[in-house]
Design a protein around this motif. Structure first.
Motif, PDB file in Angstrom:
ATOM      1  N   ASN A  89       0.498  -1.756  -0.386  1.00 38.02           N
ATOM      2  CA  ASN A  89      -0.076  -0.070   0.060  1.00 38.02           C
ATOM      3  C   ASN A  89       0.893   1.238  -0.297  1.00 38.02           C
ATOM      4  N   CYS A  90       2.281   1.089  -0.465  1.00 39.07           N
ATOM      5  CA  CYS A  90       2.974   2.444  -0.483  1.00 39.07           C
ATOM      6  C   CYS A  90       2.321   3.340  -1.838  1.00 39.07           C
ATOM      7  N   GLN A  91       1.784   4.736  -1.391  1.00 39.18           N
ATOM      8  CA  GLN A  91       1.123   5.864  -1.490  1.00 39.18           C
ATOM      9  C   GLN A  91       2.434   6.297  -2.062  1.00 39.18           C
ATOM     10  N   CYS A  92       3.854   5.917  -2.711  1.00 35.11           N
ATOM     11  CA  CYS A  92       4.234   6.946  -3.431  1.00 35.11           C
ATOM     12  C   CYS A  92       3.942   6.881  -5.550  1.00 35.11           C
ATOM     13  N   ALA A  93       3.939   7.850  -6.024  1.00 34.94           N
ATOM     14  CA  ALA A  93       3.678   8.382  -7.196  1.00 34.94           C
ATOM     15  C   ALA A  93       3.975   7.288  -7.944  1.00 34.94           C
ATOM     16  N   GLU A  94       5.331   6.120  -8.084  1.00 36.05           N
ATOM     17  CA  GLU A  94       5.539   5.512  -8.594  1.00 36.05           C
ATOM     18  C   GLU A  94       4.355   3.627  -8.195  1.00 36.05           C
ATOM     19  N   CYS A  95       3.576   3.951  -7.238  1.00 42.99           N
ATOM     20  CA  CYS A  95       3.040   2.871  -6.254  1.00 42.99           C
ATOM     21  C   CYS A  95       1.555   2.604  -6.620  1.00 42.99           C
ATOM     22  N   GLU A 133       4.622  -7.890 -12.325  1.00 42.36           N
ATOM     23  CA  GLU A 133       5.808  -8.137 -12.645  1.00 42.36           C
ATOM     24  C   GLU A 133       6.809  -6.893 -12.200  1.00 42.36           C
ATOM     25  N   ARG A 134       6.368  -6.394 -11.287  1.00 39.69           N
ATOM     26  CA  ARG A 134       7.692  -5.836 -11.118  1.00 39.69           C
ATOM     27  C   ARG A 134       8.262  -6.107 -10.256  1.00 39.69           C
ATOM     28  N   GLY A 135       7.618  -7.438  -9.380  1.00 43.75           N
ATOM     29  CA  GLY A 135       8.558  -8.361  -8.126  1.00 43.75           C
ATOM     30  C   GLY A 135       8.241  -8.387  -7.617  1.00 43.75           C
TER      31      GLY A 135
END
Ligand SMILES: [Zn+2]
Length: 404
Positions: free
Chosen positions: A48-54, A67-69
């Motif tokens: 549930n990481c809220q960074c823009a990437e996640c 797919e991202r690990g």
């Protein structure tokens, strides 16, 4: 070897008030200044990481995918940033996450927080009632207030969720009232009977409800997997004969009593599937239908709570696709269920302009026999709405600024 306390203190980042630490078992703890201890699985934090990437904020959507690990990456370091009021996490793959403490608090895994969310946001708890409590739980609203005031609409929907029924007064003499109410909530449920259905005695009736005979306690449409959530019944003309009264029983209360007093019968009614069926044609276009659904009388949800009652004597199939032995014990249990339902049933008679609305997953309803007369033909118009639509509307009224 380090003691547990030494391990924690090595990872511990302390500030003036709140502190955060990693626990060896795979959790991160946040000890709040005022005493609340919040604990989260590391894997959940990463998920549930809220960074823009996640996370894509505009669509409230998680972007991380396999797919991202894998998600089970270990935490390298945690800290509580007092100024930003955020838990900061550094992961072993160097990824960084930050979580607002308010966001974390709302997602606390503690029992009290979970209960609060399920009752306040997910679904209000049902208040079960028996015959003696009917007058106390009976709620009435003005039709025009429901149509024009959001606060009253909200109260009405809450009454449907909690008490299971409510009566609206003062509706106009208009066959579109039930349809207007469905639209006020969201969307009408279209069924094999059309958008709306008219309940009046009809020559060559295709449905038992369209006779003047008594209608025993039942729920509508047990033969649908997606059974109608609420039934909106608008009385346009009430019978001047002594009959035509509504009967009503809280089916969840009946099931709950059975669970306490006759657990063996409860278990049978919870587990033995019954074949419910409806064959015929109806609605504006008179398309033929052949509806079938196998389900027990008492259905439980994922938390083991009573969630749906199926009962309709007129729509119970003589084909009973269970073993001989099960059939015999089922009839004993069903007898007790109906006896309890009957003993807890209340009777009242709506007037022209009343709209009687009830939870069709919960309430058993019926009506007493009546006699039409020249110039007095009992006439009701009904419509259905699904609970998905009702709960959604209720939440938008309760939490208009909800973001996620
Ligand atoms: Zn991230």
């Amino acid at each position: 070897m380090l003691s547990c306390r030494q391990q924690i203190s090595r990872l511990l980042f302390r500030n003036a008030s709140t502190l955060a630490r990693v626990q060896a078992a795979g959790y991160v703890e946040v000890q709040e200044e005022q005493g609340d201890l919040l604990r989260y699985p590391q894997v959940w934090l990463r998920d549930n990481c809220q960074c823009a990437e996640c996370f894509h904020t505009a669509t409230r959507a998680r972007k991380s995918h396999w797919e991202r690990g894998p998600l089970n990456i270990q935490v390298s370091q945690v800290a509580y940033n007092q100024e930003k009021e955020q838990l900061e996490v550094l992961w072993q793959d160097k990824h960084k996450s930050a979580f607002d403490i308010s966001w974390l608090r709302e997602r606390d895994f503690g029992e009290a927080a979970r209960k609060r969310y399920l009752e306040e946001v997910y679904k209000p708890s049902a208040q079960l009632w028996g015959k003696s409590e009917f007058e106390a739980v009976r709620r009435e609203f003005q039709y025009q207030d429901v149509i024009h005031q959001d606060a009253v609409l909200r109260d009405w929907l809450e009454a449907l969720a909690v008490q299971g029924f409510a009566i609206l007064k003062g509706a106009p003499n208009d066959i579109n009232v039930a349809k207007h109410l469905a639209k006020r909530i969201g969307y009408i449920k279209r069924t094999t009977y059309g958008d709306v259905f008219e309940v009046k005695s009809k020559p060559n009736a295709g449905n038992y409800a369209y006779l003047m005979t008594p209608l025993p306690l039942h729920t509508d449409m047990p033969y649908y997997e997606y059974k109608a959530g609420i039934n909106i019944l608008h009385t346009l003309v009430q019978s001047e004969s002594s009959g035509g009264a509504n009967t009503l029983t809280d089916g969840f209360n009946v099931a709950s009593q059975l669970q306490k007093l006759h657990p063996e019968h409860f278990e049978v009614l919870r587990s033995v599937p019954v074949n419910w069926f409806d064959i015929g044609h109806d609605g504006d276009d008179a398309k033929p239908f052949h509806s079938l659904w196998r389900a027990p009388v008492i259905c439980l949800d994922v938390d083991g709570r009573i969630t749906r009652i199926n009962q309709n004597t007129t729509k119970r199939d003589s084909r009973f696709s269970i073993s001989l032995e099960q059939a015999v014990s089922w009839y004993k249990a069903y007898d007790k269920f109906l006896e309890t339902a009957q003993s807890e049933a209340v009777e009242f008679k709506t007037q022209a302009g009343d709209v009687f609305v009830f939870n069709n997953l919960r309430m058993l309803h019926g009506r007493t026999a009546y006699e039409d007369a020249p110039g007095n033909k009992r006439h009701l118009v009904g419509a259905y709405v699904d609970w998905d639509i009702i709960y959604s509307k209720l939440r938008t009224l309760k939490f208009p600024n909800a973001k996620d």
